[in-house]
Design a protein around this motif. Sequence first.
Motif, PDB file in Angstrom:
ATOM      1  N   VAL A  45       1.075  -1.190   0.281  1.00 61.07           N
ATOM      2  CA  VAL A  45       0.021  -0.433   0.020  1.00 61.07           C
ATOM      3  C   VAL A  45       1.187   1.636  -0.430  1.00 61.07           C
ATOM      4  CG1 VAL A  45      -2.065   0.883   1.613  1.00 61.07           C
ATOM      5  CG2 VAL A  45      -1.967  -1.686   1.349  1.00 61.07           C
ATOM      6  N   ILE A  46       1.157   1.675  -0.993  1.00 58.89           N
ATOM      7  CA  ILE A  46       1.999   2.918  -1.343  1.00 58.89           C
ATOM      8  C   ILE A  46       1.009   4.749  -1.161  1.00 58.89           C
ATOM      9  CG2 ILE A  46       3.464   1.393  -2.662  1.00 58.89           C
ATOM     10  CD1 ILE A  46       2.525   2.743  -4.743  1.00 58.89           C
ATOM     11  N   GLU A  47       1.607   5.183  -1.102  1.00 55.99           N
ATOM     12  CA  GLU A  47       1.005   6.871  -1.663  1.00 55.99           C
ATOM     13  C   GLU A  47       0.964   7.204  -3.078  1.00 55.99           C
ATOM     14  OE1 GLU A  47       3.205  10.835  -1.165  1.00 55.99           O
ATOM     15  OE2 GLU A  47       2.174  10.541   1.168  1.00 55.99           O
ATOM     16  N   ASN A  48      -0.001   7.641  -3.166  1.00 56.11           N
ATOM     17  CA  ASN A  48      -0.422   8.071  -4.724  1.00 56.11           C
ATOM     18  C   ASN A  48       0.323   9.375  -5.320  1.00 56.11           C
ATOM     19  OD1 ASN A  48      -0.795   8.986  -7.372  1.00 56.11           O
ATOM     20  ND2 ASN A  48      -2.749   7.687  -7.239  1.00 56.11           N
ATOM     21  N   PRO A  49       1.318   9.803  -5.453  1.00 53.94           N
ATOM     22  CA  PRO A  49       2.354  11.402  -5.463  1.00 53.94           C
ATOM     23  C   PRO A  49       1.515  12.071  -6.446  1.00 53.94           C
ATOM     24  CG  PRO A  49       3.419   9.850  -6.248  1.00 53.94           C
ATOM     25  CD  PRO A  49       2.564   8.869  -5.846  1.00 53.94           C
ATOM     26  N   PHE A  50       0.631  11.732  -6.794  1.00 57.64           N
ATOM     27  CA  PHE A  50      -0.336  12.604  -8.340  1.00 57.64           C
ATOM     28  C   PHE A  50      -1.908  12.448  -7.125  1.00 57.64           C
ATOM     29  CE2 PHE A  50       3.218  10.901 -11.063  1.00 57.64           C
ATOM     30  CZ  PHE A  50       3.982  12.112  -9.983  1.00 57.64           C
ATOM     31  N   ALA A  51      -2.674  11.729  -6.712  1.00 54.73           N
ATOM     32  CA  ALA A  51      -3.701  11.020  -6.350  1.00 54.73           C
ATOM     33  C   ALA A  51      -4.058  12.864  -6.408  1.00 54.73           C
ATOM     34  CB  ALA A  51      -4.371  10.978  -4.940  1.00 54.73           C
ATOM     35  N   GLY A  52      -5.674  13.218  -6.674  1.00 55.85           N
ATOM     36  CA  GLY A  52      -6.124  15.064  -7.049  1.00 55.85           C
ATOM     37  C   GLY A  52      -5.561  15.658  -8.030  1.00 55.85           C
ATOM     38  N   GLN A  53      -4.694  15.239  -9.215  1.00 55.93           N
ATOM     39  CA  GLN A  53      -3.371  16.401 -10.101  1.00 55.93           C
ATOM     40  C   GLN A  53      -3.810  15.439 -10.898  1.00 55.93           C
ATOM     41  OE1 GLN A  53       0.284  17.741  -9.054  1.00 55.93           O
ATOM     42  NE2 GLN A  53      -0.349  15.660  -6.880  1.00 55.93           N
ATOM     43  N   TYR A  54      -3.816  16.122 -12.334  1.00 51.89           N
ATOM     44  CA  TYR A  54      -2.993  15.797 -13.130  1.00 51.89           C
ATOM     45  C   TYR A  54      -2.180  15.907 -13.614  1.00 51.89           C
ATOM     46  CZ  TYR A  54      -2.678  14.702 -18.615  1.00 51.89           C
ATOM     47  OH  TYR A  54      -2.558  14.081 -19.250  1.00 51.89           O
ATOM     48  N   VAL A  55      -0.722  15.118 -14.235  1.00 53.69           N
ATOM     49  CA  VAL A  55       0.091  14.924 -14.043  1.00 53.69           C
ATOM     50  C   VAL A  55       0.631  14.808 -15.283  1.00 53.69           C
ATOM     51  CG1 VAL A  55       3.071  14.574 -13.531  1.00 53.69           C
ATOM     52  CG2 VAL A  55       0.482  15.750 -11.120  1.00 53.69           C
ATOM     53  N   GLU A  56       1.245  14.827 -16.522  1.00 56.81           N
ATOM     54  CA  GLU A  56       1.531  14.255 -18.352  1.00 56.81           C
ATOM     55  C   GLU A  56       2.023  13.870 -18.039  1.00 56.81           C
ATOM     56  OE1 GLU A  56       0.384  13.774 -21.760  1.00 56.81           O
ATOM     57  OE2 GLU A  56      -0.762  15.045 -20.440  1.00 56.81           O
ATOM     58  N   ASP A  57       3.261  13.270 -17.274  1.00 57.03           N
ATOM     59  CA  ASP A  57       4.689  13.223 -17.443  1.00 57.03           C
ATOM     60  C   ASP A  57       4.401  11.184 -15.590  1.00 57.03           C
ATOM     61  OD1 ASP A  57       7.048  11.618 -17.214  1.00 57.03           O
ATOM     62  OD2 ASP A  57       8.250  12.956 -16.841  1.00 57.03           O
ATOM     63  N   LEU A  58       4.211  10.939 -16.505  1.00 56.27           N
ATOM     64  CA  LEU A  58       4.252   9.324 -15.175  1.00 56.27           C
ATOM     65  C   LEU A  58       5.093   8.642 -14.263  1.00 56.27           C
ATOM     66  CD1 LEU A  58       0.750   8.924 -15.597  1.00 56.27           C
ATOM     67  CD2 LEU A  58       1.003  10.256 -14.397  1.00 56.27           C
ATOM     68  N   THR A  59       6.028   9.165 -14.975  1.00 56.90           N
ATOM     69  CA  THR A  59       8.020   8.129 -15.128  1.00 56.90           C
ATOM     70  C   THR A  59       7.996   8.188 -13.699  1.00 56.90           C
ATOM     71  OG1 THR A  59       8.331   9.402 -16.950  1.00 56.90           O
ATOM     72  CG2 THR A  59      10.493   8.379 -15.688  1.00 56.90           C
ATOM     73  N   PRO A  60       8.165   9.230 -12.938  1.00 55.35           N
ATOM     74  CA  PRO A  60       7.959   8.583 -10.721  1.00 55.35           C
ATOM     75  C   PRO A  60       7.113   7.178 -10.999  1.00 55.35           C
ATOM     76  CG  PRO A  60       7.331  10.738 -11.173  1.00 55.35           C
ATOM     77  CD  PRO A  60       7.092  10.721 -12.244  1.00 55.35           C
TER      78      PRO A  60
END
Length: 194
Positions: free
Chosen positions: A35-50
């Motif tokens: 179970v991990i933190e979603n660093p992009f939760a609640g936002q649109y981010v184009e580059d999902l490389t992380p």
Amino acid sequence: MSAKIRKIATFTEETHIEGGRDITPSTRKAVAVAVIENPFAGQYVEDLTPLMDIGADLGGLLGARAVAALGVTPDRIESYGKAAMVGENGELEHAAAILHPKLGAPLRQAVEKGAALVPSSKKRGGLGQDLDVPLGHKDAAYVRSHFDGVEVRLNDAPRPNEILVAVAVTDSGRPLPRVGGLTHDAAEGKDGLR
């Protein structure tokens, strides 16, 4: 970016009787879940490389834990699968970024080989929701006895800003397989299909 892991859980399942018949040896499955933190939760981010890089880290970590849970050497693993569930503030694409570009290679190292595609599923869910992890033969996708799945659930995950990531392995196919097709013993494992 490395994953911020809140918890890891490992489950094993053994089937000793199926259809009123003894299964010897038992068929066994293991699932390792992070179970991990979603660093992009609640936002649109184009580059999902992380998230892709996190997938690479989790492929090796969860693959090794699942193999260890069965207590066998990696070459004894016969099938595998992967799945991810994003919490309500995540996108399905976040699950895809973790599962597809980079998770497979380290998982294949954990199970020695793995010529076939790793079956996968992704979904959005909330606390305590079931996640089905599809399974398929690791070296030959046409081995029907290994078309299967396993279900996992954590009562406190995923939270809205989390992702639940699961890797499953088996040391056998379904109990009492009898739908024909290519068998595990006849599979060559060269092209990922046969």
